[in-house]
Write a protein that holds these residues in place. Structure first.
Motif, PDB file in Angstrom:
ATOM      1  N   ASP A  72      -6.255  24.753  77.974  1.00  0.00           N
ATOM      2  CA  ASP A  72      -4.989  24.765  77.243  1.00  0.00           C
ATOM      3  C   ASP A  72      -4.270  23.419  77.360  1.00  0.00           C
ATOM      4  O   ASP A  72      -3.790  22.875  76.357  1.00  0.00           O
ATOM      5  CB  ASP A  72      -4.100  25.893  77.789  1.00  0.00           C
ATOM      6  N   VAL A  73      -4.218  22.868  78.577  1.00  0.00           N
ATOM      7  CA  VAL A  73      -3.519  21.594  78.768  1.00  0.00           C
ATOM      8  C   VAL A  73      -4.251  20.466  78.051  1.00  0.00           C
ATOM      9  O   VAL A  73      -3.628  19.599  77.431  1.00  0.00           O
ATOM     10  CB  VAL A  73      -3.372  21.283  80.274  1.00  0.00           C
ATOM     11  N   LEU A  74      -5.578  20.461  78.112  1.00  0.00           N
ATOM     12  CA  LEU A  74      -6.342  19.435  77.408  1.00  0.00           C
ATOM     13  C   LEU A  74      -6.097  19.501  75.903  1.00  0.00           C
ATOM     14  O   LEU A  74      -5.925  18.470  75.233  1.00  0.00           O
ATOM     15  CB  LEU A  74      -7.836  19.607  77.696  1.00  0.00           C
ATOM     16  N   SER A  75      -6.069  20.694  75.373  1.00  0.00           N
ATOM     17  CA  SER A  75      -5.844  20.861  73.942  1.00  0.00           C
ATOM     18  C   SER A  75      -4.456  20.377  73.539  1.00  0.00           C
ATOM     19  O   SER A  75      -4.289  19.635  72.569  1.00  0.00           O
ATOM     20  CB  SER A  75      -6.037  22.322  73.551  1.00  0.00           C
ATOM     21  N   LYS A  76      -3.453  20.764  74.298  1.00  0.00           N
ATOM     22  CA  LYS A  76      -2.083  20.357  73.979  1.00  0.00           C
ATOM     23  C   LYS A  76      -1.884  18.852  74.119  1.00  0.00           C
ATOM     24  O   LYS A  76      -1.033  18.262  73.450  1.00  0.00           O
ATOM     25  CB  LYS A  76      -1.099  21.105  74.882  1.00  0.00           C
ATOM     26  N   ALA A  77      -2.675  18.225  75.004  1.00  0.00           N
ATOM     27  CA  ALA A  77      -2.559  16.778  75.198  1.00  0.00           C
ATOM     28  C   ALA A  77      -3.348  15.994  74.155  1.00  0.00           C
ATOM     29  O   ALA A  77      -3.328  14.755  74.169  1.00  0.00           O
ATOM     30  CB  ALA A  77      -3.040  16.403  76.597  1.00  0.00           C
ATOM     31  N   GLY A  78      -4.036  16.698  73.258  1.00  0.00           N
ATOM     32  CA  GLY A  78      -4.757  16.021  72.184  1.00  0.00           C
ATOM     33  C   GLY A  78      -6.150  15.568  72.542  1.00  0.00           C
ATOM     34  O   GLY A  78      -6.759  14.786  71.806  1.00  0.00           O
ATOM     35  N   TYR A  79      -6.702  16.080  73.628  1.00  0.00           N
ATOM     36  CA  TYR A  79      -8.022  15.629  74.055  1.00  0.00           C
ATOM     37  C   TYR A  79      -9.158  16.397  73.372  1.00  0.00           C
ATOM     38  O   TYR A  79     -10.326  16.101  73.618  1.00  0.00           O
ATOM     39  CB  TYR A  79      -8.156  15.737  75.570  1.00  0.00           C
ATOM     40  N   ASP A  80      -8.823  17.373  72.509  1.00  0.00           N
ATOM     41  CA  ASP A  80      -9.863  18.022  71.716  1.00  0.00           C
ATOM     42  C   ASP A  80     -10.307  17.140  70.558  1.00  0.00           C
ATOM     43  O   ASP A  80     -11.376  17.345  69.983  1.00  0.00           O
ATOM     44  CB  ASP A  80      -9.346  19.356  71.151  1.00  0.00           C
TER      45      ASP A  80
END
Length: 754
Positions: free
Chosen positions: A514-522
């Motif tokens: 979730d944190v990776l996704s919200k930080a734009g790392y997807d």
């Protein structure tokens, strides 16, 4: 003996040919030197390569000439025997550097040395013939004793017959020999007619003044050696500190000075550098060259140097203000590389080798791990990837910390939360206060603590910053990395996921996603994301995100891996982290060879990273010469790994940029050849064989999926041990790993002598 010579002579020839490359390399460096002459500083090998082999042994001298700059100078401390033969020995007494106490029992004497009663086996009491029964030993007990009792004492003529590029004779105790009716002056003047002496030094001004007019000073440079500032020089009755302010007088009988490091860079009481003095520039203005002594890779350095000897040398030869004219070293390979490979090298120099530098808890060798300060410094020092070992708080906030046990890296034991200790054998033997027992706001009330993994050797890290920095949430960590253009990616490691889900109701993998996704790392165009774990079940959770690199950590040392196990890893991972010993196994701190683990992993399409690299010499094998750069170079060149995971990213990042990497490596940038140094140990001194490490099997790799959060068993008040304790992360048995003292690399061949 003949067989030994015939084996090593061709190898020595190869090394000698390699040493020819040094000329090209040294001339190719564009550094403008601030020495007196404008030439590069000299490397002076004290007693040869005495950091590895017994001081002034034939092998030490030979090894120095084939692993150092092509103009290396061999240093001999001259002592006189009863029959007025000059021998090379570090002291008037032989008991600390030879076997004489065994061979000549009850022949020790008591003499006055500089007015101090001193007992020992003195050279003046024995003829050279008597000393032929004596063999050399390592006089510094923290160094390896495996090469003791092999090599005979060397005369000055023996060393001169090696035809070294330069010969430096040091006369430390002329007055003592005079008291025993032996004339060092007459010996030196006689020797001068037969042997080319490039440098002649002494701490006794009267001795140098008595011979200055008898030497051709274009051939032999006389050098006045300074002792500690409060010591009185006998012929002038002045302290050496006072004489350091009277270079006009010294210039009347010497062309240079030899001074301890502290005359240039004093240390405060806490072992930090103070501002440099003006002694180098003052001496240069007086026309005196400045040589510096007391360089040892295997003695704790000022904290400013982060246990990195290359950094120390550069501070004396390439600091932008002055360059000393030469350095006296027990490990001449290190200043050779510092001078020719690393001097004048900016942080923006082009990398010469494809090697990823991944931080271990940030720059945790210099600052408390996983703090904003450790990460900022790792970025400044040139890390390609910074890492976050993700832990989770009681209220579900993922953050970066090197251990799930707050005892290990925070001040929790001294806090108001110290009563929250508990035993959770599924995580760790013994008691702990775990991250999931405190909320994030409570954790923020704690201070970080510097890691000191080698405290049993009385080594500590940067104590001024032992509690500096602030902890970061995973979100803050990712923001820091995303806004740093020099980074290529981040490494997120996740451990204890099954326990956290099943026992604490904390779905750490979902939180990280979730944190990776919200930080734009997807976004595939974002920085590289590496997900690391010792559990395949964790990596399987991230398998559907195609732009993530999944990294499987094999935590235990292994000697090999079955193909089926490697195929199993390839099903859920793109790369692997292995230990240093899984590449180069050791026995009593000596490398015994190289395994096939790396090429096997690579043959299955897996990148290989190796951990953990530290600068403290006690973390390295003898083969690496107590030099972290030699160690990194050996793993990069011999094992061809993809990257290093290091607590000191500056050392690894600088290594990548050094100008000596290329097609024709000079000998001081050649890697250690695992197992060759051990071949030089006589059979009676070989260390005992170590039990072999295990082979990685499929059963060590395959795991079931992570438990579902909804399937968690009901919590039992006050109880936490309802789950079945898991085995080791990879299923392999834990094997105790000893910390190996020091090193020595490159050893390739060398020996011939004897």
């Amino acid at each position: 003996m003949c067989n030994l010579r015939s084996f090593f002579t061709p190898l020595l020839a190869v090394l000698l040919l390699q040493s020819l490359v040094v000329v090209v390399s040294a001339e190719g460096s564009a550094t403008t030197w601030q020495t007196l002459t404008g030439n590069p500083p000299l490397v002076i090998a004290r007693g040869g390569f005495s950091g590895v082999f017994p001081y002034s042994s034939s092998v030490a001298f030979q090894f120095a000439t084939v692993t150092s700059l092509q103009n290396v100078v061999l240093w001999c401390d001259v002592q006189l025997t009863k029959d007025v033969v000059g021998i090379c020995a570090p002291d008037l007494r032989l008991d600390n550097s030879t076997s004489i106490a065994r061979v000549m029992q009850n022949k020790d004497k008591l003499y006055l040395v500089n007015g101090i009663p001193t007992r020992g086996w003195f050279t003046v009491d024995f003829t050279l013939n008597e000393l032929s029964l004596v063999s050399l030993t390592q006089g510094i007990y923290s160094r390896s004793e495996r090469f003791d009792y092999i090599y005979p004492i060397q005369t000055v003529e023996d060393v001169a017959n090696l035809k070294p590029p330069g010969l430096w004779l040091n006369i430390q105790h002329d007055a003592f020999f005079t008291q025993h009716n032996l004339s060092m002056r007459n010996y030196v003047l006689s020797l001068y007619r037969r042997v080319v002496i490039n440098h002649l030094s002494s701490p006794e001004a009267g001795f140098l003044r008595s011979i200055v007019k008898r030497f051709n000073l274009n051939i032999t440079k006389l050098v006045f050696r300074f002792l500690e500032p409060n010591v009185i020089e006998p012929s002038t009755n002045e302290t050496y500190g006072s004489l350091s302010k009277n270079f006009t007088f010294i210039k009347t009988f010497a062309s240079g000075i030899l001074i301890p490091k502290s005359y240039i860079w004093p240390l405060d009481a806490s072992n930090y550098l103070q501002p440099h003095t003006s002694i180098v520039s003052d001496a240069h203005k007086a026309g005196l060259e400045v040589f510096v002594s007391e360089f040892y890779n295997d003695v704790p350095l000022s904290y400013n140097y982060s246990y990195d000897p290359v950094t120390e040398y550069l501070n004396f030869v390439d600091n932008g203000v002055f360059s000393v004219d030469g350095v006296l070293s027990d490990f001449p390979v290190t200043p050779s590389a510092a001078i020719d490979c690393f001097s004048g090298l900016g942080r923006n120099a082009t990398p010469q080798v494809n090697l990823s530098v991944i931080s271990k808890n940030g720059a945790s060798g210099d600052y408390p791990g996983c703090t904003d300060l450790a990460y900022q410094k790792a970025i400044l020092y040139g890390a390609d990837v910074i890492d976050c070992p993700v832990q989770i708080s009681k209220d579900g906030i993922p953050f970066c910390l090197g251990s799930i046990n707050l005892y290990d890296s925070t001040t929790v034991a001294q806090s108001s939360y110290s009563n929250r200790s508990q035993n959770i054998p599924q995580i760790k033997a013994g008691s702990g206060i775990f991250t999931f027992s405190l909320t994030w706001s409570e954790i923020q009330n704690l201070r970080p603590v510097m890691s000191n993994p080698y405290s049993k050797y009385e080594f500590s890290r940067n104590p001024k910053f032992r509690n500096s920095g602030n902890f970061l949430t995973l979100s803050d960590f990712l923001a820091l990395a995303k806004n740093t253009s020099s980074l290529s990616g981040v490494l997120i490691s996740i451990e204890n996921a099954a326990y956290l889900i099943q026992e604490e109701g904390l779905a750490i993998t979902d939180k990280v996603l979730d944190v990776l996704s919200k930080a734009g790392y997807d976004d595939p165009t974002s920085k590289k994301v590496m997900i690391e774990s010792t559990n395949s079940s964790v990596l399987m959770k991230f398998r559907d995100i195609k732009n993530y690199e999944l990294v499987y950590q094999i935590e235990e040392d292994i000697q090999d891996a079955e193909d089926a196990a490697l195929k199993g890893i390839k099903d859920f991972a793109n790369s692997v982290v292995i230990s240093k010993n899984s590449v180069f196994p050791e026995s009593s701190s000596f490398l015994t060879g190289v395994t096939n683990v790396v090429p096997k992993l690579q043959s299955h399409g897996l990148s290989v990273y190796v951990e953990t690299f530290s600068n403290e010499f006690v973390s390295q094998a003898w083969d690496f010469f107590s030099d972290s750069t030699v160690e990194i170079n050996s793993y990069a060149m011999v094992a061809n790994i993809s990257g290093v995971i290091t607590e000191f990213p500056l050392t690894s990042a600088r290594y990548k940029r050094n100008r000596c990497l290329g097609k024709d490596l000079p000998p001081y940038m050649s890697p250690a050849q695992p197992g060759e140094l051990m071949q030089l140990i006589p059979s009676f001194a070989l260390p005992p064989a170590e039990p072999p490490n295990p082979v990685l099997a499929p059963s060590d790799v395959v795991e079931g999926p992570l438990p579902s959060l909804t399937a968690s068993p009901p919590r039992v008040p006050g109880g936490r041990a309802t789950a079945v304790p898991p085995g080791p992360p990879n299923g392999l048995p834990k094997i105790g790993a000893c910390i190996f003292l020091s090193n020595l690399a490159m050893l390739i061949t060398i020996l011939l002598l004897l």
